[in-house]
Design a protein around this motif. Structure first.
Motif, short mmCIF file in Angstrom:
data_model
loop_
_atom_site.label_atom_id
_atom_site.label_comp_id
_atom_site.label_asym_id
_atom_site.label_seq_id
_atom_site.Cartn_x
_atom_site.Cartn_y
_atom_site.Cartn_z
N ASP A 125 12.95 -10.68 -2.58
CA ASP A 125 13.67 -10.40 -3.82
C ASP A 125 13.92 -11.69 -4.59
O ASP A 125 14.41 -12.68 -4.03
CB ASP A 125 14.99 -9.71 -3.52
CG ASP A 125 14.79 -8.27 -3.04
OD1 ASP A 125 13.72 -7.71 -3.36
OD2 ASP A 125 15.67 -7.74 -2.36
N LEU A 126 13.61 -11.67 -5.86
CA LEU A 126 13.84 -12.82 -6.72
C LEU A 126 15.25 -12.76 -7.30
O LEU A 126 15.78 -11.67 -7.54
CB LEU A 126 12.81 -12.86 -7.84
CG LEU A 126 11.36 -13.05 -7.39
CD1 LEU A 126 10.40 -12.89 -8.56
CD2 LEU A 126 11.18 -14.41 -6.76
N ASN A 176 6.86 -1.79 -6.70
CA ASN A 176 7.16 -1.10 -5.46
C ASN A 176 7.52 -2.14 -4.41
O ASN A 176 7.82 -3.29 -4.75
CB ASN A 176 5.98 -0.22 -4.99
CG ASN A 176 4.67 -0.99 -4.95
OD1 ASN A 176 4.62 -2.14 -4.53
ND2 ASN A 176 3.59 -0.36 -5.41
N ARG A 177 7.49 -1.73 -3.15
CA ARG A 177 7.93 -2.64 -2.09
C ARG A 177 7.00 -3.84 -1.94
O ARG A 177 7.43 -4.90 -1.51
CB ARG A 177 8.02 -1.87 -0.77
CG ARG A 177 8.55 -2.69 0.40
CD ARG A 177 8.78 -1.80 1.60
NE ARG A 177 7.54 -1.18 2.05
CZ ARG A 177 6.73 -1.73 2.95
NH1 ARG A 177 7.01 -2.93 3.44
NH2 ARG A 177 5.65 -1.09 3.34
N ARG A 223 -0.29 -8.15 -11.87
CA ARG A 223 0.47 -7.87 -10.66
C ARG A 223 0.51 -9.10 -9.76
O ARG A 223 -0.43 -9.91 -9.74
CB ARG A 223 -0.16 -6.71 -9.89
CG ARG A 223 -0.13 -5.38 -10.60
CD ARG A 223 -0.30 -4.22 -9.64
NE ARG A 223 -1.43 -4.38 -8.75
CZ ARG A 223 -1.66 -3.62 -7.69
NH1 ARG A 223 -0.82 -2.66 -7.38
NH2 ARG A 223 -2.73 -3.81 -6.93
N PHE A 224 1.60 -9.24 -9.02
CA PHE A 224 1.72 -10.30 -8.02
C PHE A 224 2.34 -9.73 -6.76
O PHE A 224 3.03 -8.72 -6.79
CB PHE A 224 2.53 -11.49 -8.55
CG PHE A 224 3.99 -11.20 -8.78
CD1 PHE A 224 4.93 -11.42 -7.78
CD2 PHE A 224 4.43 -10.71 -10.00
CE1 PHE A 224 6.29 -11.16 -7.97
CE2 PHE A 224 5.78 -10.45 -10.21
CZ PHE A 224 6.70 -10.67 -9.20
#
Length: 420
Positions: free
Chosen positions: A146-147, A125-126, A140-141
């Motif tokens: 954005d990668l 999600n965001r 989770r991280f």
């Protein structure tokens, strides 16, 4: 197009069991480094070859149970990093320190994930993303940007690998990213500026402005850290010689580490914001070429020739280290380069003792933060750091102009110095 390599740091959301697995992997990686160092340097009076080291790692993973806790790719990454440390040590241009054994409490726990395809990164999600970690599973991280190569709105490029690093607040993942960018061929129009780095004033600019910051810790946090340091000193004095540290002392060390990590985070955040603003404003940034390693060298001396004012010099060294002058220039260099600018380094001697208006040099002209030119014909007075910043800018000569002749600056910087 040219390839730009960057690192992106994100916080991992681990359970207690997953954190324990990562801790064991990190301890195994550190032990493998030490075993490699012993095998590499003490093998019948000669250095072991890369093939011999690789065969020794494979044999150890088969014969030693706890060695199998570390993934095979991470073990190979330890060997690669170790060999690179020796290559950096033998590099005549930028020699590094000789590789040594890693102590348990003085080295940062870290585990490499060299293969990007093993990560299986996905945005949930965001705020959160998910990644696969070997022998741990899906984790989770924190998704803060954005990668490259993962989202349509993100930058074009790819992720080449990652490194798991533990610090005072837990485990982080450091993604190694590569993005494609058009090479900067034209200089960006803009003013030039000289910057003087200091302790009383963090950054003094030649346009008479300054970039300052307050204490990295609040008064309450500083008092808490002082009490923790006193408590740790008492417990160290009470610990019997040769005995491991107690759980209470380890907990005190962890609290101190979190406070110091908080101060470092705030310092890095200020440096990022300040250097971004400077890179957006100026096309040429001129700084002193300081040898910071020599500046923070201890004044203890030897038994035969003990040093003087050791405590005062130690305090000055801590103040210089706390400002992290080298990190400021590192951030400025890549940010100005990305924007078509340039960072120019000039010799440091004399910049704080010379009047920028008449050129008269006299150490008596500077009195603390005040500069008063000793030349009777001049008599300029002002802030000493501002005067030094103007001298730094003027020392660059024709390199800094209204638009910044960056092409000439780059070619002049590559030229070797002429013989006298």
């Amino acid at each position: 197009m040219e390839t730009v390599t960057r690192a992106h740091v994100a916080r991992l959301e681990l359970s207690a069991a997953q954190a324990a697995v990562l801790d064991r992997q990190a301890h195994t990686a550190r032990a493998l480094w030490n075993l490699l160092h012993e095998y590499f340097t003490f093998r019948q009076g000669r250095f072991a070859t890369l093939k011999e080291c690789d065969e020794a790692i494979r044999a150890a993973r088969r014969e030693i149970d706890w060695m199998s806790q570390l993934p095979a790719q991470a073990a190979q990454a330890v060997l690669k990093t170790y060999r690179q440390a020796w290559a950096s040590f033998f590099n005549p241009e930028h020699p590094a320190q000789r590789p040594t054994f890693k102590a348990r409490f003085r080295s940062r726990p870290a585990v490499d994930v060299p293969q990007a395809r093993d990560l299986q990164i996905k945005q949930i999600n965001r705020r959160w993303g998910a990644v696969n970690l070997p022998k741990i599973g899906r984790v989770r991280f924190r998704w803060t940007k954005d990668l490259p190569g993962l989202t349509k709105s993100g930058p074009a490029g790819r992720i080449t690998g990652a490194r798991l690093v533990k610090h005072a607040f837990g485990w982080q993942i450091v993604f190694r990213t590569q993005t494609m960018a058009a090479p900067v061929t034209n200089s960006r129009p803009g003013p030039a500026v000289g910057i003087d780095r200091g302790i009383t004033v963090a950054l003094a600019l030649s346009d008479h402005s300054m970039r300052e910051h307050g204490p990295w810790l609040t008064s309450g946090e500083r008092e808490h850290l002082r009490r923790l340091e006193k408590k740790s000193a008492r417990r160290r004095a009470a610990r019997p010689p040769g005995q491991p540290i107690s759980h209470r002392l380890a907990r005190t060390y962890a609290q101190m580490a979190r406070l110091r990590a908080t101060a470092k985070r705030r310092a890095v955040n200020w440096q990022h914001q300040t250097t971004t603003e400077l890179a957006d404003t100026f096309s040429v940034v001129v700084v002193e070429d300081l040898n910071i390693t020599n500046m923070v060298r201890s004044a203890k001396g030897t038994i035969e020739r003990p040093g003087r004012n050791v405590a005062q010099k130690a305090g000055l060294n801590r103040a210089i280290t706390g400002e992290a002058w080298g990190r400021t220039i590192t951030l400025l260099e890549y940010k100005t380069r990305d924007r078509g600018g340039l960072v120019v380094k000039v010799p440091a001697p004399g910049t704080s003792q010379t009047c920028h208006r008449c050129g008269h040099r006299d150490a008596a002209s500077r009195d603390g933060i005040r500069f008063s030119c000793a030349n009777p014909a001049c008599g300029w007075t002002g802030h000493a750091d501002t005067n030094a910043a103007i001298n730094i800018r003027n020392a660059a000569g024709t390199v800094v102009s209204g638009r910044g002749d960056l092409g000439a600056a780059r070619s002049a910087k590559r030229q070797p110095p002429r013989a006298a």
